[in-house]
Scaffold this active site. Structure first.
Site, PDB file in Angstrom:
ATOM      1  CG  ASP A  16      -2.235   1.039   1.077  1.00  0.00           C
ATOM      2  OD1 ASP A  16      -2.441   1.314  -0.175  1.00  0.00           O
ATOM      3  OD2 ASP A  16      -2.619   1.172   2.242  1.00  0.00           O
ATOM      4  CD1 TRP A  21       7.378   6.531  -2.772  1.00  0.00           C
ATOM      5  CD2 TRP A  21       6.880   6.596  -5.161  1.00  0.00           C
ATOM      6  NE1 TRP A  21       8.368   6.558  -3.588  1.00  0.00           N
ATOM      7  CE2 TRP A  21       8.175   6.574  -5.065  1.00  0.00           C
ATOM      8  CE3 TRP A  21       6.154   6.712  -6.140  1.00  0.00           C
ATOM      9  CZ2 TRP A  21       9.052   6.460  -5.968  1.00  0.00           C
ATOM     10  CZ3 TRP A  21       7.203   6.818  -7.290  1.00  0.00           C
ATOM     11  CH2 TRP A  21       8.388   6.521  -7.198  1.00  0.00           C
ATOM     12  NE  ARG A  29      -4.650   6.519  -6.965  1.00  0.00           N
ATOM     13  CZ  ARG A  29      -4.335   6.384  -6.022  1.00  0.00           C
ATOM     14  NH1 ARG A  29      -4.141   7.239  -5.156  1.00  0.00           N
ATOM     15  NH2 ARG A  29      -4.493   5.075  -5.394  1.00  0.00           N
ATOM     16  CG  HIS A  33      -0.427   1.839  -9.343  1.00  0.00           C
ATOM     17  ND1 HIS A  33      -0.882   1.468  -8.003  1.00  0.00           N
ATOM     18  CD2 HIS A  33      -1.658   2.546  -9.758  1.00  0.00           C
ATOM     19  CE1 HIS A  33      -1.891   1.958  -7.644  1.00  0.00           C
ATOM     20  NE2 HIS A  33      -2.577   2.288  -8.371  1.00  0.00           N
ATOM     21  CB  SER A  61      -8.349  -5.409  -3.206  1.00  0.00           C
ATOM     22  OG  SER A  61      -8.960  -4.277  -3.335  1.00  0.00           O
ATOM     23  CB  THR A  62     -12.831  -8.106  -4.711  1.00  0.00           C
ATOM     24  OG1 THR A  62     -12.649  -7.871  -3.175  1.00  0.00           O
ATOM     25  CG2 THR A  62     -12.631  -9.426  -5.267  1.00  0.00           C
ATOM     26  CD  GLU A  63     -13.023  -5.447  -1.052  1.00  0.00           C
ATOM     27  OE1 GLU A  63     -11.850  -5.690  -1.467  1.00  0.00           O
ATOM     28  OE2 GLU A  63     -13.909  -6.103  -0.714  1.00  0.00           O
ATOM     29  CG  ASN A  64      -7.734  -2.233  -5.027  1.00  0.00           C
ATOM     30  OD1 ASN A  64      -6.596  -2.778  -4.921  1.00  0.00           O
ATOM     31  ND2 ASN A  64      -7.986  -1.318  -4.222  1.00  0.00           N
ATOM     32  NE  ARG A  67      -7.814   1.963  -5.454  1.00  0.00           N
ATOM     33  CZ  ARG A  67      -6.613   1.939  -4.956  1.00  0.00           C
ATOM     34  NH1 ARG A  67      -5.674   2.343  -5.741  1.00  0.00           N
ATOM     35  NH2 ARG A  67      -6.270   1.784  -3.619  1.00  0.00           N
TER      36      ARG A  67
HETATM   37  C1  IPE Z   1      -5.051  -2.922  -0.231  1.00  0.00           C
HETATM   38  O1  IPE Z   1      -4.871  -1.309  -0.311  1.00  0.00           O
HETATM   39  C2  IPE Z   1      -5.128  -3.503  -1.809  1.00  0.00           C
HETATM   40  C3  IPE Z   1      -3.702  -3.715  -2.235  1.00  0.00           C
HETATM   41  C4  IPE Z   1      -2.845  -3.423  -1.741  1.00  0.00           C
HETATM   42  C5  IPE Z   1      -3.723  -4.361  -3.679  1.00  0.00           C
HETATM   43  P1  IPE Z   1      -6.079  -0.474  -0.465  1.00  0.00           P
HETATM   44  O2  IPE Z   1      -5.433   0.870  -0.579  1.00  0.00           O
HETATM   45  O3  IPE Z   1      -6.925  -0.901  -1.633  1.00  0.00           O
HETATM   46  O4  IPE Z   1      -6.503  -0.723   0.882  1.00  0.00           O
HETATM   47  P2  IPE Z   1      -7.587   0.342   1.638  1.00  0.00           P
HETATM   48  O5  IPE Z   1      -8.835   0.896   0.728  1.00  0.00           O
HETATM   49  O6  IPE Z   1      -6.761   1.427   2.272  1.00  0.00           O
HETATM   50  O7  IPE Z   1      -8.153  -0.411   2.915  1.00  0.00           O
HETATM   51  C1  IPE Z   2      -1.702   0.074  -3.417  1.00  0.00           C
HETATM   52  O1  IPE Z   2      -1.307   1.547  -3.421  1.00  0.00           O
HETATM   53  C2  IPE Z   2      -1.783  -0.609  -4.721  1.00  0.00           C
HETATM   54  C3  IPE Z   2      -3.193  -0.893  -5.347  1.00  0.00           C
HETATM   55  C4  IPE Z   2      -4.134  -0.775  -4.191  1.00  0.00           C
HETATM   56  C5  IPE Z   2      -3.359  -1.159  -6.441  1.00  0.00           C
HETATM   57  P1  IPE Z   2      -2.664   2.597  -3.468  1.00  0.00           P
HETATM   58  O2  IPE Z   2      -3.216   2.598  -4.886  1.00  0.00           O
HETATM   59  O3  IPE Z   2      -3.818   1.943  -2.549  1.00  0.00           O
HETATM   60  O4  IPE Z   2      -1.763   3.692  -2.922  1.00  0.00           O
HETATM   61  P2  IPE Z   2      -2.572   4.928  -1.672  1.00  0.00           P
HETATM   62  O5  IPE Z   2      -2.892   4.178  -0.531  1.00  0.00           O
HETATM   63  O6  IPE Z   2      -3.494   5.488  -2.428  1.00  0.00           O
HETATM   64  O7  IPE Z   2      -1.321   5.797  -1.450  1.00  0.00           O
HETATM   65 MG    MG Z   3      -4.161   2.290  -0.741  1.00  0.00          MG
END
Ligand code: IPE
Ligand code: IPE
Ligand code: MG
Length: 229
Positions: A16, A21, A29, A33, A61-64, A67
């Protein structure tokens, strides 16, 4: 024996902080990645050299998937690039690739690349890099329960585990989360029932091999009792 190293066999990595970053660098973003993916590949090599046998990288993640489309598409492009160019280098170094998650929701070409990456892996690998992609334990458990119901008979724990995406993979002993949040965000919550948890504030692209070693040192100091005395 004095000085004996206690290593986790299977490390789960919640990568995460990529977005933050990139933001600190006034970049999109997707830049974060990309840096995160490169760092993960470096860490996988390092983990293997240290003697870790399985590394599961929480990649999507399934939740991602909820986005913005642009970000999700950017991640698919990253998977395309990575799986086309880098996977063979891993095989040459004696590593296998595995993917856990629901690939049916991904673009067909991406799902096919991921499956190929898995299928072409060497059978005698010393190390397995597991990509958790469109992965979430809740949907994994629901899927497993439905498969078990179709199976039509009561199951013991070992039989149930065969319906999980992680069939054949030992449970993680150690979960590392970078980026400062102290939660599992639907990552291996069933399998990590007895994992040691390690949280650090470093944003994932900055999580160096030395930071990983510091986490392993901390693991070695933990007293794992598994409910016993
Ligand atoms: C968890 O990070 C998922 C991955 C690292 C792939 P998220 O950024 O999606 O988690 P939350 O939303 O802060 O819980
Ligand atoms: C984790 O980094 C990678 C994925 C969830 C794909 P984030 O994209 O959640 O990065 P932050 O938490 O917004 O900084
Ligand atoms: Mg995150």
């Amino acid at each position: 024996m004095e000085g004996k190293e206690v290593l986790p066999r299977h490390v789960g990595l919640i990568m995460d902080g990529n977005g933050r970053w990139a933001k600190l660098r006034h970049m999109p973003r997707s830049y974060g990645h990309n840096a995160g993916m490169n760092r993960m590949i470096g860490l996988a090599e390092h983990a293997k050299a240290r003697g870790v046998k399985y590394l599961t990288a929480y990649t999507l993640s399934t939740e991602n998937l909820a986005r913005p489309k642009e970000e999700v598409e950017g991640l698919y492009n990253l998977f395309r690039k990575y799986f086309k160019s880098n996977v063979k280098k891993l095989y040459k170094k004696g590593s296998a690739v595995k993917v856990i998650g629901d690939l049916s929701a991904l673009p067909e070409d991406v799902a096919a690349l991921l499956r190929e990456g898995e299928e072409n892996s060497p059978a005698d690998a010393q190390f397995t890099l597991i990509f958790a992609i469109n992965y979430g334990t809740r949907s994994e458990i629901l899927r497993a329960v439905n498969l078990a119901v179709e199976n039509g008979k009561k199951l013991c724990a070992e039989e149930f585990a065969k319906f999980l995406y992680t069939d054949g993979i030992p449970d993680p002993d150690f979960i590392i989360r970078t980026g400062g949040e102290k939660r599992l965000s639907n990552f291996l919550t069933f399998q990590a029932a007895y994992a040691e948890l390690y949280f650090c504030d470093i944003l994932f692209p900055d999580f160096s091999d030395a930071e990983f070693d510091a986490a392993l040192d901390e693991f070695a100091r933990r007293d794992r009792r598994f409910g016993n005395v």
